[in-house]
Scaffold this active site. Structure first.
Site, PDB file in Angstrom:
ATOM      1  N   THR A 188     -25.617  12.682  18.378  1.00  0.00           N
ATOM      2  CA  THR A 188     -24.889  13.829  18.366  1.00  0.00           C
ATOM      3  C   THR A 188     -24.615  14.268  19.600  1.00  0.00           C
ATOM      4  OG1 THR A 188     -26.918  15.005  18.342  1.00  0.00           O
ATOM      5  CG2 THR A 188     -26.513  14.364  16.559  1.00  0.00           C
ATOM      6  N   GLU A 333     -25.938  13.077  11.445  1.00  0.00           N
ATOM      7  CA  GLU A 333     -26.845  12.696  10.701  1.00  0.00           C
ATOM      8  C   GLU A 333     -26.941  12.037   9.456  1.00  0.00           C
ATOM      9  OE1 GLU A 333     -26.614  15.609  12.782  1.00  0.00           O
ATOM     10  OE2 GLU A 333     -28.195  15.962  13.794  1.00  0.00           O
ATOM     11  N   LYS A 440     -23.955  38.453  14.169  1.00  0.00           N
ATOM     12  CA  LYS A 440     -25.643  39.196  13.478  1.00  0.00           C
ATOM     13  C   LYS A 440     -24.931  40.673  14.225  1.00  0.00           C
ATOM     14  CE  LYS A 440     -28.102  35.346  13.614  1.00  0.00           C
ATOM     15  NZ  LYS A 440     -27.560  34.266  14.358  1.00  0.00           N
ATOM     16  N   TRP A 445     -24.166  39.434   8.497  1.00  0.00           N
ATOM     17  CA  TRP A 445     -24.104  38.738   8.756  1.00  0.00           C
ATOM     18  C   TRP A 445     -22.511  39.038   8.698  1.00  0.00           C
ATOM     19  CZ3 TRP A 445     -27.281  33.234   7.366  1.00  0.00           C
ATOM     20  CH2 TRP A 445     -29.062  33.860   8.595  1.00  0.00           C
TER      21      TRP A 445
HETATM   22  P1  ADP Z   1     -20.615  17.945  15.739  1.00  0.00           P
HETATM   23  O1  ADP Z   1     -20.152  18.920  15.909  1.00  0.00           O
HETATM   24  O2  ADP Z   1     -22.033  18.787  17.208  1.00  0.00           O
HETATM   25  O3  ADP Z   1     -20.267  17.137  17.196  1.00  0.00           O
HETATM   26  P2  ADP Z   1     -21.762  16.763  13.610  1.00  0.00           P
HETATM   27  O4  ADP Z   1     -19.447  16.076  13.614  1.00  0.00           O
HETATM   28  O5  ADP Z   1     -22.042  15.908  13.320  1.00  0.00           O
HETATM   29  O6  ADP Z   1     -21.574  17.390  15.193  1.00  0.00           O
HETATM   30  O7  ADP Z   1     -20.699  17.401  13.649  1.00  0.00           O
HETATM   31  C1  ADP Z   1     -21.595  18.454  11.913  1.00  0.00           C
HETATM   32  C2  ADP Z   1     -21.424  20.037  11.796  1.00  0.00           C
HETATM   33  O8  ADP Z   1     -19.626  20.284  11.989  1.00  0.00           O
HETATM   34  C3  ADP Z   1     -21.653  20.335  10.237  1.00  0.00           C
HETATM   35  O9  ADP Z   1     -23.232  20.510  10.255  1.00  0.00           O
HETATM   36  C4  ADP Z   1     -20.817  21.708  10.433  1.00  0.00           C
HETATM   37  O10 ADP Z   1     -21.487  23.215  10.859  1.00  0.00           O
HETATM   38  C5  ADP Z   1     -19.613  21.091  10.734  1.00  0.00           C
HETATM   39  N1  ADP Z   1     -18.936  20.854   9.787  1.00  0.00           N
HETATM   40  C6  ADP Z   1     -18.580  19.873   9.630  1.00  0.00           C
HETATM   41  N2  ADP Z   1     -17.858  19.397   8.119  1.00  0.00           N
HETATM   42  C7  ADP Z   1     -16.998  20.893   7.758  1.00  0.00           C
HETATM   43  C8  ADP Z   1     -16.166  21.538   7.044  1.00  0.00           C
HETATM   44  N3  ADP Z   1     -16.145  21.070   7.137  1.00  0.00           N
HETATM   45  N4  ADP Z   1     -16.275  23.168   7.386  1.00  0.00           N
HETATM   46  C9  ADP Z   1     -17.035  23.159   8.180  1.00  0.00           C
HETATM   47  N5  ADP Z   1     -17.544  22.892   9.464  1.00  0.00           N
HETATM   48  C10 ADP Z   1     -18.017  21.528   9.066  1.00  0.00           C
END
Ligand code: ADP
Length: 543
Positions: A188, A333, A440, A445
């Site tokens: 991540t 994940e 917040k 929210w």
């Molecule tokens: P990081 O962004 O921390 O590198 P990831 O690529 O695993 O890790 O990102 C996952 C996160 O990206 C999700 O938990 C969510 O917050 C956001 N995300 C992914 N797809 C979408 C989407 N279509 N709309 C909104 N948020 C999204």
């Protein structure tokens, strides 16, 4: 006593995807724009043969089952060969994002204990810098031919990719082993704390490939030409290298050329039908086609995820360019796909706008992923499209634990995503916000995504980010940080007025500031943490 099924026991394996593609779609092309600058054409059959040779080479270099092999590379055929050679020979393919901070790259390589590192030509300088801090690393393989090997470099263990392949005869059979064996690792991005490794298995990867190719998922077919814009280091390019082999489609690999003009040229030249990437990339492509009055001659579907697809982007693609937008949600994940947004049969006669309103959501769970929303006490919330809660998931390709971390990430057997969401009665999930990005205000929210979506529809706005700014009475109030389109004129007051009627009045941001550019993470998402730091002392006019 239950009666047992009497079917063959064949472990799900990544090599079987490649064997299938080579046997049934052997002459289907894999086209790559190389780092070297030229175009390269190969096929599934050739990729399979070269992957076998690479697997032999890895053995010769002393790799043993379970060893981690890292990649620092863009999307291209050699990266594809590494994916299959490594996982197929019982090693673990560890893709690393070269855009992370160098210290983070080193930390990740050391945590995974990568033994060999495959590196694209233009990433070599980074590895040269980091090498002294990587004690477990035995060899660095530069992904090029002999002619492109640098005469001078500081590494004493640098090998040439094409020389490794040339030295082998390909007499290699893909081994069979337990389908729960680790196939790949992706970390991540670790915007808070150290990055954490998600370890995918052969089983989870193959099941994810099946599910992601389905008609109501990506709808990937043998007749498609797929261009994964999403990098192979961003959650395995959302599984496309596997699902493309499963269906036997043509692949077009863009290398590191991800700007609007380069993507457009490649799409037209190779007659790309489907693509996948984050909204930031699509904004660049749309800017280019709009500014130059261009049309797409073959592009029919774009999978958009990684962050929320602005509703205005969805409409521009669909209404102005006849390109279907498929909004998807996922995470590292989750390998990554969790939900995909497509309409149901009962929506067939909906007017265009009503249908698009649904398509703005992140979508329905793909079979194989189960989801729920829970309140602070962990109690499940109703699926009515109004109640929001912490989104939790479980399923065949959801992690159970992180690499090298003892503490379980699970909550009552579910993986907490860190996203706040609603789910409607039809099962469509909508992300309200990441829980750490939600604003917040006096106990209520406000969704930063919703505020951004409003401004993204303003003709003068190139990009908009909503963050929480400190307020003495309300604790937090929304602040918009905006990049204008080149040459566009717009005032703070005009943008604030633009919210009227689109969201409840009390959610209207307290201020707008203009900047030349917004910070992005290594995967091209808005870097909210950095933005909040940048505006930590911002004085709201309402304070
Ligand atoms: P990081 O962004 O921390 O590198 P990831 O690529 O695993 O890790 O990102 C996952 C996160 O990206 C999700 O938990 C969510 O917050 C956001 N995300 C992914 N797809 C979408 C989407 N279509 N709309 C909104 N948020 C999204």
């Amino acid at each position: 006593m239950s009666l047992m099924g009497q079917m063959m026991q064949m472990p799900l394996s990544i090599s079987s995807l490649l064997i299938h593609a080579a046997r049934h779609h052997g002459d289907t092309e894999i086209v790559s724009k190389r780092v070297e600058g030229d175009m390269h054409r190969t096929s599934w059959a050739e990729v399979e043969l070269r992957s076998r040779k690479l697997a032999q080479a890895l053995q010769r270099l002393g790799c043993e089952p379970g060893d981690r092999v890292g990649t620092l590379a863009w999307n291209g055929y050699r990266h594809l060969e590494i994916y299959y050679a490594v996982s197929g020979s019982e090693l673990v393919c560890h893709t690393i994002n070269p855009r992370l901070f160098p210290q983070q790259v080193a930390w990740i390589i050391n945590d995974a204990q990568d033994k060999i590192l495959f590196v694209d030509l233009n990433i070599l300088p980074l590895v040269e810098k980091l090498a002294p801090t990587l004690p477990a690393l035995k060899h660095v393989v530069l992904m090029c031919g002999r002619d492109n090997m640098p005469r001078e470099h500081v590494l004493d263990n640098l090998l040439c990719y094409e020389e490794l392949i040339e030295a082998e005869d390909g007499h290699y059979s893909w081994p069979t082993f337990d389908e729960n064996t680790a196939a790949s690792i992706c970390y991540t991005s670790g915007t808070t704390g150290n990055p954490k490794g998600a370890v995918y298995s052969h089983r989870s990867t193959v099941l994810h490939a099946y599910a992601s190719a389905l008609p109501d998922s990506m709808c990937l077919k043998a007749t498609d030409t797929m261009l994964p814009v999403v990098p192979m280091f961003h959650v395995n390019a959302w599984g496309v290298p596997y699902s493309a082999a499963l269906v036997g489609c043509k692949l077009v690999m863009p290398g590191h050329h991800l700007d609007g003009p380069s993507l457009y040229e490649l799409m037209e030249q190779e007659q790309v039908t489907i693509s996948a990437g984050v909204p930031t990339i699509w904004q660049g492509l749309l800017n280019h086609v709009q500014a130059n009055n261009l049309r797409f001659s073959s592009f029919r579907t774009t999978i958009i995820g990684g962050s929320a697809c602005p509703p205005s982007m969805l409409r521009t693609f669909e209404n102005d360019y006849n390109v279907e937008v498929v909004h998807a949600w996922g995470m590292t994940e989750l390998s990554p796909i969790g939900t995909i947004c497509r309409l149901k049969g009962k929506h067939a006669n909906l007017p265009l706008e009503a249908g698009q309103k649904i398509l703005e959501k992140q979508g329905r769970a793909v079979f194989g992923v189960d989801m729920r929303i829970v309140d602070a006490e962990g109690d499940p919330q109703p699926w009515n499209g109004i109640a929001s809660g912490d989104l939790e998931v479980r399923g065949h390709w959801v992690i159970d634990s992180y690499f090298n971390v003892d503490k379980s990430p699970l909550h009552q057997g579910w993986f907490p995503t860190g996203d706040v969401a609603t789910i409607d009665a039809d099962g469509y999930m909508q992300v309200v916000d990441r829980s750490k990005d939600v604003i917040k205000s006096g106990g209520e929210w406000i969704s930063s995504i919703e505020l951004e979506n409003v401004l993204m529809a303003h003709p003068a706005v190139q990009q908009a980010a909503a963050i929480a700014a400190h307020h003495p009475k309300w604790d937090e109030r929304p602040l918009m940080v905006v990049v204008k389109k080149p040459g566009a004129k717009v005032t703070r007051e005009e943008l604030l007025a633009f919210f009227k009627g689109k969201i409840p009045n009390w959610q209207t941001p307290d201020d707008v500031v203009f900047v030349d550019e917004l910070p992005h993470t290594a995967t091209g998402k808005l870097y909210k943490l950095k933005l909040r730091q940048m505006f930590a002392d911002h004085k709201l006019p309402t304070a």
